[in-house]
Design an enzyme around this catalytic site. Structure first.
Site, mmCIF file in Angstrom:
data_model
loop_
_atom_site.group_PDB
_atom_site.id
_atom_site.type_symbol
_atom_site.label_atom_id
_atom_site.label_comp_id
_atom_site.label_asym_id
_atom_site.label_seq_id
_atom_site.Cartn_x
_atom_site.Cartn_y
_atom_site.Cartn_z
ATOM 1 N N TRP A 122 1.239 -1.418 0.238
ATOM 2 C CA TRP A 122 -0.510 -0.146 -0.228
ATOM 3 C C TRP A 122 1.505 1.305 -0.027
ATOM 4 C CZ3 TRP A 122 -0.740 3.134 4.219
ATOM 5 C CH2 TRP A 122 0.515 3.103 5.431
ATOM 6 N N ASP A 123 2.195 1.109 0.227
ATOM 7 C CA ASP A 123 3.451 2.201 0.547
ATOM 8 C C ASP A 123 2.750 3.161 -0.772
ATOM 9 O OD1 ASP A 123 3.584 0.988 2.121
ATOM 10 O OD2 ASP A 123 5.610 0.491 1.794
ATOM 11 N N GLU A 133 1.541 -1.806 13.160
ATOM 12 C CA GLU A 133 2.001 -3.224 12.809
ATOM 13 C C GLU A 133 1.294 -4.015 13.985
ATOM 14 O OE1 GLU A 133 4.267 -3.910 9.752
ATOM 15 O OE2 GLU A 133 3.145 -3.008 8.273
ATOM 16 N N LYS A 157 4.025 1.470 16.005
ATOM 17 C CA LYS A 157 5.124 0.907 15.325
ATOM 18 C C LYS A 157 5.184 2.414 14.169
ATOM 19 C CE LYS A 157 6.929 -1.661 11.620
ATOM 20 N NZ LYS A 157 6.466 -3.145 10.427
ATOM 21 N N GLN A 158 4.197 2.927 13.815
ATOM 22 C CA GLN A 158 4.367 4.217 12.929
ATOM 23 C C GLN A 158 3.020 4.359 12.226
ATOM 24 O OE1 GLN A 158 4.389 0.630 10.224
ATOM 25 N NE2 GLN A 158 3.121 2.335 8.714
#
Length: 763
Positions: free
Chosen positions: A355-356, A482, A594-595
């Site tokens: 998806w990046d 994630e 994580k992000q």
């Protein structure tokens, strides 16, 4: 300001990193920056050449396999190695070491699209030669990789030049690192080979899936400045390798130049060995310089359209240019492939598309070169059959579920909690379709491709989610974070799904009102029922968007705020990234990200500092986010800029701008972090540049960090392209081409006919 990345330090330990940094690619073909002659014994090398989307399959083994688990993986292949050139000097091999070289320089010229090395080598017998080596992967001629290898004898000597073409190659693997392949993989088989005195044509085959690859390599060895090509003195070959050898007596001051041109093509593009392969000999006649001239013209236009200028921060500007250049090298320009997570610079993540691409990388091209953005979306359309099949594997009766990681459209993730459970990829692709449509008004794309993507992704939400009373919930999914898996009502997923549904409705309305026949054909083809659009509308209006009144924040999911906060103070510095040191279940039981997750939803969907909940949430998630993913810093930078904190935005941005150049994550040897590179463009243009796509017009509200005197960039929106320059005084827009257009600057709408200057106060 320089467009050249260079080093004058020879450090064997950094060679795997430099193989990535000095790679050459064009979106179809990529070659790592290996030394043509190889390394001295004991020095690590990840030697690789890659064709985007050229892969083979392998079984995914599950000790305890359950229904629907992925059983077949896909992996980009390391293909025929045409890099090899070696030099013997009176019988001694010219291999660089720390003590036998001088005047060392390695460079990447981003205006000419050339990488190279230069050095003076001294052998144990005292004989010296000068080597100047350049290489190029052509942006103009998709299949072409070329090397110009020039040797000047500083002392008289007998030189032996060998050019190798290695047919039997294998992929890199590291069983200790989950971010790269953990097992040996060498499925490329030689089918046939034709050799003559100018070169070799190889046909290879991926033995499991059956894709074929043709590689044609031709040579010209010239003495001095003459155009004369000397034929090889010997050709040695077996199934693994073909070697062309020349032996020459050279006097001090004499030089020779070996030009080596390789062409690659695969069976996805051609039914049989393409005739144009034989043009490689014509390219030898034209010379290496002609390829560079073409490249320079191509890149001049790219830097005009996508270039960024920053006054006051040369180091950041150089890093940003490197990132943009790598993105250009990584992007496929037709619908046969997308952008791998590592570009074509290495084998990290096995050449998969994530998806990046749509979220972080596509925007650069959408607002500078929209045809590339369209091609990337057409690739997703081409993989719809695989997404439909994956939806069935996931238990859905209809619709399409785009895979988490893939090459052809099949799900290649073996760990579904942080793989297939990330249903938000459907909404991410739908989001990119919406942004493309919004910026280009390309109804033809929507009719031919986009509507089908939007309808099939919208259908999935009606099965993943459900109505409870008058609320629509989405259960058991994983958001961008994630570290928190299989949760309910993830804020990012719900809001993006909501946008997916409303965009599908808009597309349905467009087709219904203007393209009735196309709508009828599409409904018949995908069995779309008449009442489905109404259900999309109902779900979008009833979508649960979580809000915690006590904290005045948007919770990441329904359980996130009830968990204990991760003990960051007790976590050793060498235990980051956490995923390499703690069980996934342990991470999921804590408030640790994580992000960017909720913050990323704000970035993509336009929330800003006018809403105190957004500010409170941003500050809350700052405290619990590790940024273990390279995707994270850019989102936090953009949001900090929107909240008016340019210095905090710059602090985050500085970590993302040089992530690969400084190897801050320690794994750039496996390939560039392409999405992070896209994130740097977003951080500059969406963050500091204050650009926001807003319906039929662009909006700008720049904010600069204190060390920037000015910022300049170009945006293409609708049919118009405009140069934007922001400084301490305000912002100036200049119409470069296209019709006059409305723009919003600091909240006021203007009509841009030629040039507009607005003070920073907006008055």
């Amino acid at each position: 300001m320089s467009y050249i990345l260079e080093t004058h330090t020879f450090n064997p330990e950094k060679l795997p990193l430099e193989e990535t940094l000095f790679h050459t690619a064009n979106g179809y073909l990529g070659v790592r920056g290996n030394f043509e002659e190889g390394y001295s014994k004991g020095v690590k090398e990840i030697r690789g050449s890659y064709v985007n989307g050229f892969f083979d399959t392998h079984p995914i083994h599950h000790p305890e396999k359950l229904y629907g688990f992925s059983t077949v993986g896909e992996k980009i292949l390391n293909v025929t190695d045409a890099q090899g050139v070696s030099v013997g000097v009176d019988g001694e091999s010219m291999i660089l070491g720390e003590k036998n070289h001088g005047d060392y320089r390695r460079f990447l010229d981003m205006k000419r699209g050339v990488t190279g090395r230069g050095f003076t080598w001294k052998g144990e017998n005292g004989k010296r030669i000068r080597a100047d080596i350049s290489r190029i992967v052509s942006f103009v001629r998709r299949e072409v990789f070329a090397i110009e290898y020039k040797i000047t004898a500083l002392d008289s000597a007998v030189l032996t030049i060998r050019s190798t073409v290695r047919a039997r190659v294998s992929n890199y693997f590291d069983a200790a690192d989950p971010r790269v392949s953990g097992e040996p993989f060498a499925p490329l088989e030689v089918v046939s080979k034709e050799t003559d005195q100018s070169g070799v044509i190889l046909e290879s085959r991926a033995k499991n899936f059956g894709l074929r690859l043709w590689t044609c390599v031709n040579h010209r060895l010239g003495i001095g400045n003459t155009g004369y090509g000397r034929l090889p003195d010997g050709i040695f070959e077996d199934n693994d390798e073909t070697v062309f050898e020349w032996s020459l007596e050279m006097s001090a001051g004499e030089s020779l130049t070996l030009t080596k041109i390789a062409r690659y093509a695969d069976s996805r593009m051609h039914d049989d060995c393409p005739f144009q392969f034989f043009e490689a000999r014509e390219l030898l006649e034209e010379g290496f310089a002609s390829l560079v001239d073409e490249q320079e013209i191509f890149l001049r236009r790219f830097w005009e359209e996508a270039g960024i200028t920053i006054e006051g921060d040369d180091h950041t500007l150089e890093a940003l240019r490197f990132n943009l250049f790598c993105l250009l090298q990584s992007s496929s320009r037709d619908s046969s492939a997308s952008i791998p997570a590592k570009g074509l610079s290495g084998e990290g993540y096995e050449g998969h598309y994530f998806w990046d691409t749509e979220t972080y990388m596509l925007p650069l091209f959408l607002y500078t070169r929209p045809q590339i953005a369209r091609s990337l979306l057409e690739f997703r359309y081409a993989t719809l059959p695989g997404a439909r099949e994956h939806a069935k594997e996931m238990g859905h009766a209809r619709g399409a579920a785009f895979p988490w990681r893939t090459i052809t459209g099949r799900e290649c993730s073996a760990y579904y909690p942080s793989g297939s459970a990330q249903y938000h990829i459907n909404a991410d692709i739908a989001y990119a379709v919406w942004r493309y449509w919004e910026a280009t008004e390309d109804d033809d794309f929507i009719v031919e491709y986009g509507a089908e993507i939007l309808f099939e992704t919208a259908r999935i939400w009606m099965e993943v989610g459900n109505f409870t009373g008058d609320e629509f919930h989405i259960h058991t999914v994983t958001g961008p974070d994630e570290y928190t898996c299989l949760i309910n009502d993830n804020y990012f997923t719900n809001r993006m799904a909501q946008k997916n549904l409303t965009t599908a409705l808009s597309a349905y309305t467009l087709l219904e009102s203007q393209y009735g026949d196309a709508l009828s054909n599409l409904k018949r083809r995908i069995n779309l029922e008449d009442d489905e659009p109404a259900s999309w509308k109902a779900a979008s209006e009833a979508m649960v968007i979580l809000y915690d009144r006590e904290r005045d924040v948007n919770p990441q999911d329904s359980s996130f705020l009830s968990k204990p906060v991760w003990d960051f103070a007790a976590t050793p510095e060498d235990h980051y990234p956490l995923l390499l040191h703690y069980h996934h279940m342990t991470l999921s039981r804590h408030q640790v990200c994580k992000q960017a997750d909720t913050v990323l939803a704000y970035v993509l969907l336009g929330d800003d500092g006018k809403n105190p909940t957004v500010r409170n949430s941003f500050e809350y998630y700052e405290k619990v986010t590790t940024h273990d993913s390279s995707l994270s810093y850019a989102a936090f930078s953009i949001m900090a800029a929107r909240l008016g904190d340019a210095e905090k935005a710059y602090e985050y941005f500085s970590k993302t701008a040089t992530l690969d150049l400084d190897d801050t994550h320690g794994n750039t040897k496996d390939g560039i972090h392409a999405a992070n590179m896209g994130g740097t463009w977003l951080a500059v243009v969406w963050g500091f540049g204050g650009f926001r796509p807003q319906g039929t017009m662009p909006s700008f509200s720049p904010i600069l960090p204190r060390n920037w005197e000015s910022l300049g960039f170009r945006i293409r929106y609708g049919q118009s392209a405009m140069d934007v320059r922001a400084d301490r005084k305000g912002v100036t827009l200049h119409l470069v081409d296209g019709p006059s257009t409305d723009v919003e600057i600091y909240g006021t709408v203007y009509n841009l006919e030629d040039k507009i200057s607005v003070p920073s106060s907006g008055t």
